[in-house]
Design an enzyme around this catalytic site. Structure first.
Site, PDB file in Angstrom:
ATOM      1  N   LYS A  73      34.678  41.151  40.391  1.00 20.22           N
ATOM      2  CA  LYS A  73      35.862  41.645  40.086  1.00 20.22           C
ATOM      3  C   LYS A  73      36.564  40.452  39.549  1.00 20.22           C
ATOM      4  CE  LYS A  73      36.534  45.609  43.168  1.00 20.22           C
ATOM      5  NZ  LYS A  73      37.312  46.218  44.309  1.00 20.22           N
ATOM      6  N   HIS A 114      41.729  37.258  40.094  1.00 17.09           N
ATOM      7  CA  HIS A 114      43.192  37.333  39.748  1.00 17.09           C
ATOM      8  C   HIS A 114      44.193  36.317  40.292  1.00 17.09           C
ATOM      9  CE1 HIS A 114      44.474  38.918  43.790  1.00 17.09           C
ATOM     10  NE2 HIS A 114      43.490  39.917  43.765  1.00 17.09           N
ATOM     11  N   HIS A 128      44.315  35.163  44.150  1.00  8.77           N
ATOM     12  CA  HIS A 128      43.186  34.463  44.572  1.00  8.77           C
ATOM     13  C   HIS A 128      43.421  33.111  44.363  1.00  8.77           C
ATOM     14  CE1 HIS A 128      40.508  38.129  44.060  1.00  8.77           C
ATOM     15  NE2 HIS A 128      40.816  37.957  45.444  1.00  8.77           N
TER      16      HIS A 128
END
Length: 603
Positions: free
Chosen positions: A159, A162, A165
């Site tokens: 994933k 973003h 993170h």
């Protein structure tokens, strides 16, 4: 600790001081000046003790070194009368130059010559003469013998990495450094999102869209692309999600055929992440993952909560009821019997408590997850684990507007590449400077990463902020590039003054020649650094260190034009000034390294 007994030698020539519990003069020499002030107050108010007064000696404002607010001692009588009593008794000495009162406040100025000598000697000794052979100025032993586990970054495999993170990575890496600086044994954990229904989706998708070649090239990007494509299919074909859920159930049941590809994907993703973290100067002791949490403790958690009558069945799902504590109800197990991340978090915490025997465990997770963490901690508390109260959620606000010139940011390496390319463009505007730099791309990358990190750490953790490339990568104002520039400028002082090198040993440098107010301001500020590190530790705020670094660079900028080294005809004065600037470089470098930056010598 220092291998030289430098402090006793320096103190021999000064008026003796009482010992006060909680002071660490061998680490923070300003403690001694605070003890000397406490002694002055006790001389004037004999009903008090030095141990009582010492905690009330605060840094002053408006040009005062230290200030004491007399009402805090709850004296019987008017504070201003006591203040006059102290001043009547006060005699200037080698510690304290002057004292004044302003109603209920007493203000003190310390002796400049003593300040200069003690602070600069301490920085030198704790930077160059330590038993560990590592710079130790600013470090302390408050956490000696204790262990902390810090979980941070924790992206999801396949994933987008973003902005949340990124914030967790920056703040978590700083906290790991901070705890080490305070003597703790630190275990840094990256708890990967490597489990869950999305892996059923990717497994189905990989059969259709996967490429071994693309996977080897960049596992993170390829698995993300596969995930996006299969999700698009799922929009028009509901059967995709049904098949994905079945596949994940096979994974949960430990079926080897279902786990084979997933293992390779996980390993390749970790390898790619480790390279990118290395560029960010971030290092983990362990890459754990939701997949590694054993079913045993997940099942035990459910059993224990069932016995406590906290579990409810709802359409086949298992819920834990925390409404009594205003935390709603949380799902612990889905209808098909598979686990959910709350269950895995509970199991993971129990396993870590057994493995690491920690004194504290920090979870660096966005404030959006406040409820999840509160539920998770509450469940462990209800399960009566003795260590449940040692867990702490370090939360942080949101970042908005993070995109590159090519659109939305999806991967960590896009952020690093963008910062590097924008910085290179700026550097190319000065071809003469560029010609002096050995590796422009490395310098651009470091300056760019410094920009990203400092923008993130300047404000309070909990504040939201807007991501702004222009402001962040500017050399004007309080930015990461500005800190790097100041460090490089201080480092250039030796190259520009070879006639003063090598500098004599500290006892041969006459620090009494540092008489300018701007020099005094730099030295006093350098002396505050060990206390600043302790304050940052109390609050878990990187901004405390960032603010210190900017205040130091502002003081240096104010002095730079007229507290000169090059062009100063008095060589002894030039050497004292050079030593002061080099000490400032060492302390600025220590603060930058604590903030996970790599200080540059040239740029």
């Amino acid at each position: 600790m220092t291998s030289q007994p430098y402090l006793p030698n320096l103190l021999e020539k000064l008026p003796p001081l009482p010992q006060v519990a909680g002071t660490e003069p061998e680490r923070s020499v300003l403690d001694l000046f605070r003890v000397a002030i406490a002694q002055v107050i006790v001389d004037g108010i004999p009903s008090l003790t030095v141990d009582q007064v010492y905690p009330g000696v605060d840094f002053g404002k408006k040009g005062n070194d230290f200030t004491v607010a007399l009402p805090r001692f709850k004296l019987k009588g008017k504070p201003d009368v006591f203040g006059k009593q102290v001043l009547e008794k006060f005699q200037p000495n080698e510690w304290i130059e002057s004292a004044s009162n302003d109603g209920i406040f007493l203000h003190f100025q310390v002796r400049t010559s003593t300040l200069n000598r003690l602070v600069l000697n301490q920085i030198h000794e704790l930077t160059y003469n330590t038993a560990s052979k590592e710079p130790e100025y600013g470090k302390n032993d408050t956490g000696k013998g204790k262990k902390v586990v810090i979980e941070y970054s924790s992206p999801n495999i396949a994933k987008a990495f973003h902005v949340g993170h990124l914030r967790s990575t920056i703040i978590g890496a700083f906290l790991a450094n901070l705890y080490k600086a305070c003597g703790w044994d630190v275990v840094s954990i990256n708890y990967l999102g490597d489990w869950g229904t999305q892996f059923g989706m990717i497994s189905i998708g990989f059969e259709k869209y996967g490429s071994e070649e693309e996977l080897q090239k960049d596992a993170i990007k390829h698995l993300f692309d596969v995930y996006v494509k299969i999700n698009k299919d799922a929009e028009s074909d509901p059967n995709v999600k049904v098949e994905a859920a079945k596949f994940f159930k096979r994974m949960e049941d430990g079926e080897e055929e279902a786990l084979k590809n997933w293992r390779v994907w996980r390993e390749l993703s970790i390898k790619k992440y480790a390279e990118e973290y290395d560029r960010l100067n971030v290092h983990f002791d362990e890459y754990l993952g939701e997949s590694m949490v054993g079913k045993e403790w997940q099942d035990k958690a459910l059993e224990r909560l069932t016995e406590m009558n906290l579990i409810e069945d709802h359409e086949g799902m298992k819920l834990v009821n925390l409404e009594k504590w205003k935390m709603g109800k949380a799902v612990l197990r889905k209808k098909d019997g598979t686990s959910i991340y709350l269950t895995r978090d509970i199991g993971g915490a129990i396993e870590r408590a057994e493995k690491y025997k920690f004194d504290k465990m920090l979870y660096v997770v966005s404030a959006q997850q406040d409820l999840h963490l509160a539920q998770f901690f509450k469940v462990l508390e209800l399960m009566e684990f003795p260590w449940a109260n040692r867990l702490e959620h370090i939360n942080y606000g949101l970042v908005t507007g993070m995109s590159t010139r090519r659109g939305t940011v999806v991967f960590l390496d896009q952020i690093i590449q963008e910062a590097t390319s924008v910085m290179l463009e700026k550097m190319n505007q000065n071809p003469d400077k560029m010609a002096e730099i050995e590796d422009p791309k490395y310098v651009a990358q470091e300056v760019g990463i410094s920009g990203i990190k400092i923008q993130d750490m300047t404000a309070k953790r909990i504040n939201n902020y807007a991501f702004n490339w222009n402001r962040m990568l500017s050399f004007e104002g309080d930015t990461g590039p500005y800190l790097q520039y100041q460090h490089a400028r201080l480092s250039s002082i030796e190259r520009k003054n070879p006639d003063l090198l090598p500098l004599p040993s500290p006892d041969q440098i006459n620090t009494d020649l540092l008489t300018e107010p701007a020099a005094r301001e730099i030295i006093f500020h350098l002396g505050t650094y060990p206390g600043v590190v302790k304050t940052a530790m109390e609050k878990h705020e990187p901004g405390t260190i960032v603010h210190f670094a900017f205040k130091l660079t502002h003081a240096i900028s104010s002095a730079w034009e007229y507290v000169l080294v090059k062009g100063e005809p008095d060589k002894e004065k030039a050497k004292a000034r050079m030593w002061m600037y080099l000490s400032a470089r060492d302390v600025l470098g220590a603060a930058m390294r604590l903030l996970t930056l790599r200080p540059l010598e040239r740029m």
